[in-house]
Design a protein around this motif. Structure first.
Motif, PDB file in Angstrom:
ATOM      1  N   ALA A 115       9.753  16.454 -26.608  1.00 43.72           N
ATOM      2  CA  ALA A 115       8.270  16.762 -26.633  1.00 43.72           C
ATOM      3  C   ALA A 115       7.551  15.654 -27.070  1.00 43.72           C
ATOM      4  CB  ALA A 115       8.173  18.181 -27.551  1.00 43.72           C
ATOM      5  N   ARG A 116       6.417  15.407 -26.878  1.00 42.22           N
ATOM      6  CA  ARG A 116       5.466  14.661 -27.224  1.00 42.22           C
ATOM      7  C   ARG A 116       4.597  14.963 -28.492  1.00 42.22           C
ATOM      8  NH1 ARG A 116       2.236  14.927 -22.158  1.00 42.22           N
ATOM      9  NH2 ARG A 116       0.894  15.850 -23.344  1.00 42.22           N
ATOM     10  N   PRO A 117       4.379  14.278 -29.389  1.00 41.18           N
ATOM     11  CA  PRO A 117       3.795  14.291 -30.551  1.00 41.18           C
ATOM     12  C   PRO A 117       2.425  14.860 -30.116  1.00 41.18           C
ATOM     13  CG  PRO A 117       4.546  12.248 -30.742  1.00 41.18           C
ATOM     14  CD  PRO A 117       4.863  12.691 -29.391  1.00 41.18           C
ATOM     15  N   ALA A 118       1.831  15.922 -30.951  1.00 39.80           N
ATOM     16  CA  ALA A 118       0.468  16.586 -30.478  1.00 39.80           C
ATOM     17  C   ALA A 118      -0.204  17.009 -31.937  1.00 39.80           C
ATOM     18  CB  ALA A 118       0.729  17.564 -29.609  1.00 39.80           C
ATOM     19  N   GLN A 119      -1.537  16.805 -31.887  1.00 39.28           N
ATOM     20  CA  GLN A 119      -2.333  17.377 -33.100  1.00 39.28           C
ATOM     21  C   GLN A 119      -2.226  18.820 -33.170  1.00 39.28           C
ATOM     22  OE1 GLN A 119      -3.324  15.238 -35.667  1.00 39.28           O
ATOM     23  NE2 GLN A 119      -1.808  13.827 -34.722  1.00 39.28           N
ATOM     24  N   GLN A 120      -2.567  19.650 -34.143  1.00 34.92           N
ATOM     25  CA  GLN A 120      -2.951  20.904 -34.287  1.00 34.92           C
ATOM     26  C   GLN A 120      -4.042  21.381 -33.540  1.00 34.92           C
ATOM     27  OE1 GLN A 120      -2.952  22.567 -38.260  1.00 34.92           O
ATOM     28  NE2 GLN A 120      -3.459  24.489 -37.668  1.00 34.92           N
ATOM     29  N   GLY A 121      -3.928  22.442 -32.723  1.00 33.75           N
ATOM     30  CA  GLY A 121      -4.984  22.901 -31.978  1.00 33.75           C
ATOM     31  C   GLY A 121      -5.062  22.292 -30.492  1.00 33.75           C
ATOM     32  N   MET A 122      -4.424  21.211 -30.321  1.00 33.33           N
ATOM     33  CA  MET A 122      -4.412  20.388 -28.918  1.00 33.33           C
ATOM     34  C   MET A 122      -3.468  20.606 -27.920  1.00 33.33           C
ATOM     35  SD  MET A 122      -7.186  18.754 -29.831  1.00 33.33           S
ATOM     36  CE  MET A 122      -7.273  17.739 -28.414  1.00 33.33           C
ATOM     37  N   THR A 123      -3.065  19.956 -26.979  1.00 31.83           N
ATOM     38  CA  THR A 123      -2.212  20.356 -26.158  1.00 31.83           C
ATOM     39  C   THR A 123      -1.096  19.375 -26.087  1.00 31.83           C
ATOM     40  OG1 THR A 123      -3.836  21.300 -24.560  1.00 31.83           O
ATOM     41  CG2 THR A 123      -1.815  20.548 -23.540  1.00 31.83           C
ATOM     42  N   GLY A 124       0.135  19.774 -26.011  1.00 33.56           N
ATOM     43  CA  GLY A 124       1.184  19.077 -25.887  1.00 33.56           C
ATOM     44  C   GLY A 124       2.091  19.060 -24.741  1.00 33.56           C
ATOM     45  N   GLY A 125       3.254  18.210 -24.523  1.00 36.34           N
ATOM     46  CA  GLY A 125       3.854  18.332 -23.284  1.00 36.34           C
ATOM     47  C   GLY A 125       5.278  18.307 -23.687  1.00 36.34           C
ATOM     48  N   ALA A 126       6.190  18.799 -22.903  1.00 34.19           N
ATOM     49  CA  ALA A 126       7.813  19.005 -23.228  1.00 34.19           C
ATOM     50  C   ALA A 126       8.508  18.768 -22.033  1.00 34.19           C
ATOM     51  CB  ALA A 126       8.217  20.034 -24.047  1.00 34.19           C
ATOM     52  N   TYR A 127       9.718  17.951 -22.034  1.00 34.71           N
ATOM     53  CA  TYR A 127      10.309  17.645 -21.002  1.00 34.71           C
ATOM     54  C   TYR A 127      11.920  18.104 -21.048  1.00 34.71           C
ATOM     55  CZ  TYR A 127       6.035  14.965 -21.021  1.00 34.71           C
ATOM     56  OH  TYR A 127       4.911  14.749 -21.037  1.00 34.71           O
ATOM     57  N   LEU A 128      12.516  18.393 -19.968  1.00 32.07           N
ATOM     58  CA  LEU A 128      13.885  18.633 -19.993  1.00 32.07           C
ATOM     59  C   LEU A 128      14.541  18.826 -18.827  1.00 32.07           C
ATOM     60  CD1 LEU A 128      14.583  21.933 -19.931  1.00 32.07           C
ATOM     61  CD2 LEU A 128      13.309  21.932 -22.008  1.00 32.07           C
ATOM     62  N   THR A 129      15.870  18.869 -18.872  1.00 34.92           N
ATOM     63  CA  THR A 129      16.534  19.096 -17.330  1.00 34.92           C
ATOM     64  C   THR A 129      17.308  20.296 -17.559  1.00 34.92           C
ATOM     65  OG1 THR A 129      16.846  17.016 -16.902  1.00 34.92           O
ATOM     66  CG2 THR A 129      18.185  18.275 -15.796  1.00 34.92           C
ATOM     67  N   ILE A 130      17.110  21.372 -16.522  1.00 34.40           N
ATOM     68  CA  ILE A 130      17.726  22.582 -16.438  1.00 34.40           C
ATOM     69  C   ILE A 130      18.952  22.295 -15.762  1.00 34.40           C
ATOM     70  CG2 ILE A 130      17.720  25.064 -16.238  1.00 34.40           C
ATOM     71  CD1 ILE A 130      14.511  24.547 -16.920  1.00 34.40           C
ATOM     72  N   ALA A 131      20.145  22.633 -15.854  1.00 37.09           N
ATOM     73  CA  ALA A 131      21.290  22.767 -14.974  1.00 37.09           C
ATOM     74  C   ALA A 131      21.758  24.345 -14.680  1.00 37.09           C
ATOM     75  CB  ALA A 131      22.326  22.163 -15.526  1.00 37.09           C
ATOM     76  N   ASN A 132      21.912  24.535 -13.312  1.00 34.51           N
ATOM     77  CA  ASN A 132      22.233  25.811 -12.850  1.00 34.51           C
ATOM     78  C   ASN A 132      23.765  25.458 -12.335  1.00 34.51           C
ATOM     79  OD1 ASN A 132      23.111  28.269 -11.560  1.00 34.51           O
ATOM     80  ND2 ASN A 132      21.332  28.309 -10.153  1.00 34.51           N
ATOM     81  N   GLY A 133      24.740  25.919 -13.101  1.00 33.29           N
ATOM     82  CA  GLY A 133      25.940  25.711 -13.097  1.00 33.29           C
ATOM     83  C   GLY A 133      26.788  26.781 -12.181  1.00 33.29           C
ATOM     84  N   THR A 134      25.932  27.650 -11.709  1.00 33.91           N
ATOM     85  CA  THR A 134      26.604  28.892 -11.047  1.00 33.91           C
ATOM     86  C   THR A 134      26.627  28.748  -9.704  1.00 33.91           C
ATOM     87  OG1 THR A 134      24.379  30.404 -11.015  1.00 33.91           O
ATOM     88  CG2 THR A 134      25.703  30.296 -13.231  1.00 33.91           C
ATOM     89  N   GLU A 135      27.255  29.690  -9.076  1.00 36.31           N
ATOM     90  CA  GLU A 135      27.176  29.882  -7.647  1.00 36.31           C
ATOM     91  C   GLU A 135      25.856  30.639  -7.090  1.00 36.31           C
ATOM     92  OE1 GLU A 135      28.944  28.126  -5.655  1.00 36.31           O
ATOM     93  OE2 GLU A 135      30.325  27.415  -7.449  1.00 36.31           O
ATOM     94  N   GLN A 136      25.193  30.883  -8.009  1.00 33.79           N
ATOM     95  CA  GLN A 136      23.822  31.990  -7.627  1.00 33.79           C
ATOM     96  C   GLN A 136      22.534  31.124  -7.927  1.00 33.79           C
ATOM     97  OE1 GLN A 136      24.086  35.500  -9.554  1.00 33.79           O
ATOM     98  NE2 GLN A 136      26.309  36.046  -8.998  1.00 33.79           N
ATOM     99  N   SER A 137      21.607  31.178  -6.783  1.00 32.52           N
ATOM    100  CA  SER A 137      20.326  31.055  -7.393  1.00 32.52           C
ATOM    101  C   SER A 137      19.911  31.572  -8.383  1.00 32.52           C
ATOM    102  CB  SER A 137      19.322  31.071  -6.103  1.00 32.52           C
ATOM    103  OG  SER A 137      19.900  30.284  -4.772  1.00 32.52           O
ATOM    104  N   ASP A 138      18.909  31.029  -9.040  1.00 35.64           N
ATOM    105  CA  ASP A 138      18.296  31.528 -10.288  1.00 35.64           C
ATOM    106  C   ASP A 138      16.713  31.150  -9.994  1.00 35.64           C
ATOM    107  OD1 ASP A 138      17.656  33.167 -12.430  1.00 35.64           O
ATOM    108  OD2 ASP A 138      19.218  32.128 -13.655  1.00 35.64           O
TER     109      ASP A 138
END
Length: 116
Positions: free
Chosen positions: A4-27
């Motif tokens: 996540a990016r640093p952000a000041q109280q009351g402001m907008t921040g951003g976050a980043y990650l990778t999500i893995a679907n390790g199953t045989e079904q769509s989600d």
């Protein structure tokens, strides 16, 4: 890598990650929640024909079987709106990912100054 990016109280921040679907079904990634912001949404960065760029809510995102959904700068990413406290490098925030198959996944996201 999660971050996540640093952000000041009351402001907008951003976050980043990778999500893995390790199953045989769509989600589907339905939504994201966190206690550190009034609202968390997945947004999509886009480039307009006139060269200007912008962001818009992405809505629900499908994740195919055995695939990755990457939330990163300049693409799909998490917007943290009206953060309740300043987010500084070294902090860790918690986010809950809500999926279409009624699954929830709580993930820690470290606050980092840069991409490392």
């Amino acid at each position: 890598m999660r971050r996540a990016r640093p952000a000041q109280q009351g402001m907008t921040g951003g976050a980043y990650l990778t999500i893995a679907n390790g199953t045989e079904q769509s989600d589907t990634l339905i939504s994201i929640s966190t206690e550190v912001a009034a609202m968390a949404e997945v947004h999509e960065s886009f480039q307009q024909e006139d060269g200007l760029s912008g962001m818009r809510p992405a809505g629900k995102l499908p994740i195919e079987p055995r695939s990755l959904l990457e939330l990163k700068p300049g693409a799909y990413h998490i917007m943290l709106m009206q953060v309740h406290r300043s987010l500084v490098a070294g902090d860790t925030i918690s986010a809950t990912l809500h999926f279409g198959r009624n699954d929830r996944l709580q993930v820690p996201i470290p606050v980092r100054q840069n991409r490392n």
